[in-house]
Design a protein around this motif. Structure first.
Motif, short mmCIF file in Angstrom:
data_model
loop_
_atom_site.label_atom_id
_atom_site.label_comp_id
_atom_site.label_asym_id
_atom_site.label_seq_id
_atom_site.Cartn_x
_atom_site.Cartn_y
_atom_site.Cartn_z
N LEU A 1 33.92 40.66 14.07
CA LEU A 1 34.73 39.44 14.15
C LEU A 1 36.22 39.76 14.20
N LEU A 2 36.65 40.65 13.30
CA LEU A 2 38.07 40.99 13.24
C LEU A 2 38.50 41.74 14.51
N GLU A 3 37.62 42.61 15.01
CA GLU A 3 37.94 43.36 16.23
C GLU A 3 38.08 42.41 17.41
N PHE A 4 37.18 41.41 17.50
CA PHE A 4 37.27 40.43 18.58
C PHE A 4 38.60 39.69 18.51
N ASP A 5 39.00 39.30 17.30
CA ASP A 5 40.26 38.57 17.13
C ASP A 5 41.45 39.44 17.53
N ARG A 6 41.38 40.74 17.17
CA ARG A 6 42.49 41.64 17.50
C ARG A 6 42.60 41.85 19.02
N GLU A 7 41.47 41.92 19.69
CA GLU A 7 41.47 42.22 21.12
C GLU A 7 41.67 41.00 22.00
N ALA A 8 41.58 39.80 21.42
CA ALA A 8 41.55 38.57 22.23
C ALA A 8 42.78 38.42 23.12
N ASP A 9 43.99 38.66 22.56
CA ASP A 9 45.22 38.49 23.36
C ASP A 9 45.23 39.43 24.56
N GLU A 10 44.81 40.68 24.34
CA GLU A 10 44.79 41.65 25.43
C GLU A 10 43.76 41.26 26.49
N ILE A 11 42.60 40.77 26.04
CA ILE A 11 41.56 40.35 26.99
C ILE A 11 42.06 39.20 27.85
N ILE A 12 42.69 38.21 27.20
CA ILE A 12 43.21 37.04 27.93
C ILE A 12 44.26 37.48 28.94
N ALA A 13 45.16 38.39 28.52
CA ALA A 13 46.24 38.84 29.41
C ALA A 13 45.65 39.58 30.63
N GLU A 14 44.68 40.46 30.39
CA GLU A 14 44.08 41.22 31.51
C GLU A 14 43.33 40.29 32.45
N LEU A 15 42.58 39.35 31.90
CA LEU A 15 41.85 38.41 32.74
C LEU A 15 42.81 37.59 33.60
N GLN A 16 43.93 37.15 33.00
CA GLN A 16 44.90 36.35 33.74
C GLN A 16 45.52 37.17 34.87
N LYS A 17 45.83 38.45 34.57
CA LYS A 17 46.44 39.33 35.57
C LYS A 17 45.48 39.54 36.75
N LEU A 18 44.24 39.83 36.46
CA LEU A 18 43.25 40.05 37.53
C LEU A 18 42.99 38.75 38.29
N TYR A 19 43.03 37.61 37.58
CA TYR A 19 42.83 36.30 38.22
C TYR A 19 43.96 36.01 39.19
N ASP A 20 45.21 36.28 38.77
CA ASP A 20 46.37 36.03 39.63
C ASP A 20 46.32 36.92 40.87
N GLU A 21 45.85 38.17 40.71
CA GLU A 21 45.78 39.11 41.82
C GLU A 21 44.53 38.90 42.68
N LYS A 22 43.63 38.02 42.21
CA LYS A 22 42.35 37.77 42.89
C LYS A 22 41.54 39.05 43.06
N ASP A 23 41.65 39.91 42.03
CA ASP A 23 40.87 41.15 42.01
C ASP A 23 39.52 40.82 41.37
N TRP A 24 38.64 40.21 42.17
CA TRP A 24 37.41 39.64 41.60
C TRP A 24 36.44 40.70 41.08
N GLU A 25 36.47 41.90 41.64
CA GLU A 25 35.54 42.94 41.18
C GLU A 25 35.86 43.37 39.75
N ASN A 26 37.15 43.71 39.48
CA ASN A 26 37.53 44.10 38.12
C ASN A 26 37.54 42.90 37.18
N TYR A 27 37.82 41.72 37.73
CA TYR A 27 37.73 40.48 36.94
C TYR A 27 36.30 40.29 36.44
N ARG A 28 35.34 40.54 37.33
CA ARG A 28 33.93 40.42 36.94
C ARG A 28 33.56 41.44 35.87
N ILE A 29 34.01 42.69 36.05
CA ILE A 29 33.69 43.74 35.07
C ILE A 29 34.24 43.38 33.70
#
Length: 825
Positions: free
Chosen positions: A734-762
């Motif tokens: 639980l604590l690890e998920f909370d710690r990683e959440a900001d980084e996960i959201i940032a990476e997903l947003q970056k891949l979403y903006d770039e339309k890099d759907w393959e790495n977005y999917r991974i």
């Protein structure tokens, strides 16, 4: 038979018809030439044409269309020779018409022009000879006109028929293609809908089971039991649909793993102990000498037996019985596992039996039928057994019952008998079953046969007794060590059985609802009994039977094992490392495929858990690089470690070069099986487990208190289960998920903006798994849905759900922090 093979067979048949007709005509033409004393030089030409045509066909040279033109050319030449004689000219038109009609079978419209041109040339030949006075007979203009019209009409008609054949064939091919597409779409739909239904059904059965455990009010327990039973039946139907779909689409893939047939039969016995009242007697006769361990698909073997048993029970009334006989026949390759299910039910006529063999047919079908099911049982059995290389045979007679015989090959790992009795030389058994208590004599006969088979297989002397007085005399005079009876025999003389000589053990088989008397000296075993039940009773091992006795009450540990876990998600690495730590293993972690390659160059590992989907270098490529760099002596066991667990994926990874496959989240039993298979026996052992009180476990605290169960979104029970029952481990997740959440959201947003759907999917696949680990089921499902859309380039779905995904992540974090803050205060 596929379409190309069918077309080849049709073309072959057409050629044979043409060549046979040509040969008969040529033979007749030779005879006429000799009788009429025509030009003898033509006879060798006719023979050469016939032989050449047959040679082309037999040799298989050239394509079909070329052969047809060759045949037509030689036939036209032969008819031209025949018609070149003025007396036979008028008859030649009829032969040309017949040839045109014959060649319509080829669907080649162009070949008809050969016959048309041959007739025109023949007519021109005679006209030239007449004009040059080389022929004295004049042509009859009326007959020639009619012949010309007949030839032209035949050419048009034959051409039209060829076009119709071609159109019909094209239409049939298009229809076949459409039907195949419709069938595939239907099968895909059924498979998808079945998979979607499994999740809510699991919730229904699981929650009803939890509520049943704590419910004391009888009415509520009855209602919950009904809900659970309905859920299980529906789940079973869905499993049947999936099995049938795999069989029908020829996508069924069998597993090849070690198993114990005794475990399968025990599961079947437990299931049929839960039968409702009014069900027939179930007798299980398992040969004691079946090999202890075999190799095959244990899950599907269990489903074969279950389908056969359920079918037999459906059509047998309460006074009858269903007998399951399981045994083996030795072969060079191992054994044939034989399963025979016999019932005393309504039976089938020969016509019904044939229809059942064809599948999807129920004897008692219609609105008023009294049985359950969707009629797929035997079709599934046939499909499984055929895939295993075996056979199914049905013997049945109306009002006398049905016997289904199944046999398929299995490899043997351990030839030792699956059932062993302690000190058989010291045993002597008396079996007392009254002859008059069963309305159906078949029940008595099957019980007697079953017990005789068991004790004969164990080489134990047995006395068959039918009268109580005879049993008393036998127990006094002989060295009887055990008495085997049933519930009715016990209830008639309970005091005698409770107070029999101290050196005699009494074993009674009773119904599941039987209440065992307090302080009883009798050993009671629940029906349906089978060889393990009796042998356990004889051996006095009446605790919960572990089919691998050496592991009972012990824990598996691994010694001096160097492990490497490769995954691009930190949370997945922590989960895997924590699970392996429970086995005493210390594992190194790699965050990418290339990092794993570098680490393997510096250190030798015994086992590597390789994630499949990683950016840049995926698991397959990383595995191959590690294999290339390592010598034969440094070869590590590499396990594909992925959330992709669809049918056939294990075989795909094994073909790529992996040693084994594990699905995420890790199932402990599967992990243990794989590690025991791949690692030498010197690296693992079972050690005794010390009993500890729950309050002594430090893992039951969360900030100084037990884990609270007041989460709003998360399912802590599911999370703790995935974390091997460790509360401490779950809290860390639980604590690890909370710690990683900001980084996960940032990476997903970056891949979403770039339309890099393959790495977005991974990245979403990693989020899907980490969410499931902490019990965030809704978030896990949402991540999985968007990942599939990204894989299929369904951009509109991704755009519509991307912001909602971020909102669900925030909601999960808020749930974690709310409960964490509440427990701390």
């Amino acid at each position: 038979m596929d379409r190309s093979r069918r077309n080849e067979d049709i073309q072959r048949s057409i050629q044979i018809v043409i060549l046979v007709c040509y040969s008969m005509y040529s033979l007749g033409l030779i005879v006429v030439s000799i009788v009429e004393k025509w030009e003898l030089w033509a006879i060798p030409v006719i023979v050469i044409g016939t032989v050449t045509s047959w040679s082309i066909y037999v040799s298989g040279q050239f394509v079909f269309r070329f052969r047809i033109f060759v045949y037509a050319g030689f036939i036209s030449l032969a008819v031209f020779f025949y018609g070149s004689h003025i007396n036979q000219f008028y008859n030649s038109a009829l032969i040309f018409v017949l040839a045109m009609m014959l060649f319509t079978l080829t669907e080649e419209k162009a070949v008809l022009r050969i016959f048309l041109m041959a007739y025109v040339m023949l007519l021109g030949y005679h006209l030239i000879l007449i004009l040059s006075n080389m022929e004295k007979n004049e042509l009859n203009a009326g007959i020639v006109l009619l012949d010309c019209l007949a030839i032209i009409l035949a050419d048009r008609t034959a051409g039209y028929i060829c076009e119709m054949f071609t159109f019909s064939k094209r239409t049939a091919d298009d229809l076949e293609e459409q039907m195949r597409d419709m069938k595939q779409k239907s099968e895909d739909f059924m498979a998808n809908i079945s998979h979607e239904l499994r999740t809510p059904i699991n919730v229904v059965t699981g929650l009803s089971g939890l509520l049943l455990d704590g419910e004391k009010e009888e009415n509520k327990k009855a209602n919950l039991s009904a809900i659970q039973g309905a859920g299980r039946r529906l789940f079973s139907r869905i499993e049947d649909i999936l099995d049938y779909t795999e069989i029908d689409t020829e996508s069924l893939i069998l597993s090849e793993d070690e198993y114990r047939i005794s475990s399968i039969i025990s599961d079947i016995a437990v299931e049929f102990r839960l039968q409702k009242e009014g069900a027939p007697e179930v007798i299980i006769d398992m040969d004691a000498n079946i090999p202890a361990r075999m190799v095959g698909d244990s899950a599907r073997i269990k489903r074969i037996i279950r389908h056969l048993m359920i079918n037999a029970v459906k059509f047998t009334d309460c006074n009858g019985c269903v007998n399951l006989h399981v045994f083996t026949r030795k072969k060079e390759y191992g054994v044939n596992l034989c399963i025979e299910v016999t019932d005393t039910g309504i039976g089938m006529s020969d016509e019904e039996r044939k229809r059942v063999i064809e599948g999807l047919y129920q004897i008692d079908s219609g609105r008023s039928r009294r049985v359950e099911g969707i009629g797929l049982g035997l079709a599934i059995v046939y499909g499984f057994v055929k895939k295993m290389g075996g056979f199914v045979k049905i013997e049945s007679e109306l009002k006398k019952g049905t016997k289904v015989i199944v046999s398929f090959p299995q490899k043997v790992v351990d030839e030792k008998p699956s059932v062993v009795v302690d000190h058989p030389e010291k045993l002597e058994v008396a079996c007392y079953l009254r002859n008059d208590k069963y309305k159906s004599p078949a029940v008595r006969e099957y019980y007697t046969t079953m017990i005789m088979h068991i004790l004969k297989g164990l080489s134990v002397p047995i006395h068959r007794v039918v009268e109580f007085e005879e049993l008393k005399r036998l127990s006094t005079k002989n060295q009887i060590t055990h008495i085997v009876i049933a519930q009715e025999e016990y209830l008639e003389n309970p005091e005698w059985y409770e107070n029999v000589k101290a050196d005699i053990s009494v074993i009674a088989s009773v119904s599941p609802g039987f209440k065992v008397p307090e302080n009883s000296n009798v050993t009671f075993i629940r029906k349906p009994i089978f060889s393990h039940s009796i042998v356990n009773a004889v051996n006095r091992k009446m605790a919960l039977w572990e089919f691998d006795p050496e592991t009972s009450g012990k824990k598996l540990v691994f010694k001096n094992v160097n492990a490497l876990i490769v995954d691009d998600e930190d949370m997945n690495l922590i989960v895997a490392k924590g699970i392996l730590a429970g086995y005493g293993m210390i594992a190194d972690l790699a965050h990418s495929g290339m990092e794993a390659v570098t680490m393997c160059e510096k250190k030798k590992y015994d086992v590597i858990f390789m994630d499949h989907m990683m950016p840049e270098v995926d698991g397959v490529e990383a595995m191959k690089k590690i294999r290339t760099n390592a010598g034969q002596d440094d070869r590590a066991a590499i396990i594909a470690f992925t959330a992709n667990a669809v049918s056939g994926v294990r075989e795909m990874f094994m073909k790529e070069g992996f040693d084994e496959f594990l699905a995420k989240p890790i199932e402990v039993s599967e992990l243990e099986r794989v590690l025991k298979k791949l690692l030498p026996s010197t690296m693992w052992e079972y050690v005794a487990v010390k009993e500890e009180k729950e309050e002594e476990h430090p893992s039951n605290v969360y900030g100084g208190a037990a884990i609270p169960m007041n989460f709003g979104i998360l399912n802590p029970q599911n999370g703790v289960r995935i974390c091997r029952g460790s509360n401490d481990f779950y809290i860390e997740m639980l604590l690890e998920f909370d710690r990683e959440a900001d980084e996960i959201i940032a990476e997903l947003q970056k891949l979403y903006d770039e339309k890099d759907w393959e790495n977005y999917r991974i990245k979403l696949e990693g989020l899907k798994l980490s969410s499931k680990i902490i019990g965030a089921n809704d978030l896990s499902k949402k991540a999985g849905d968007i990942a599939r859309a990204a894989e299929e380039k369904w951009e509109a779905f991704v755009v519509a759900n991307h912001d909602d995904l971020r909102g669900q992540i925030d909601a999960v974090r808020a749930d974690i922090m709310r409960v964490r803050g509440g427990s701390a205060s």
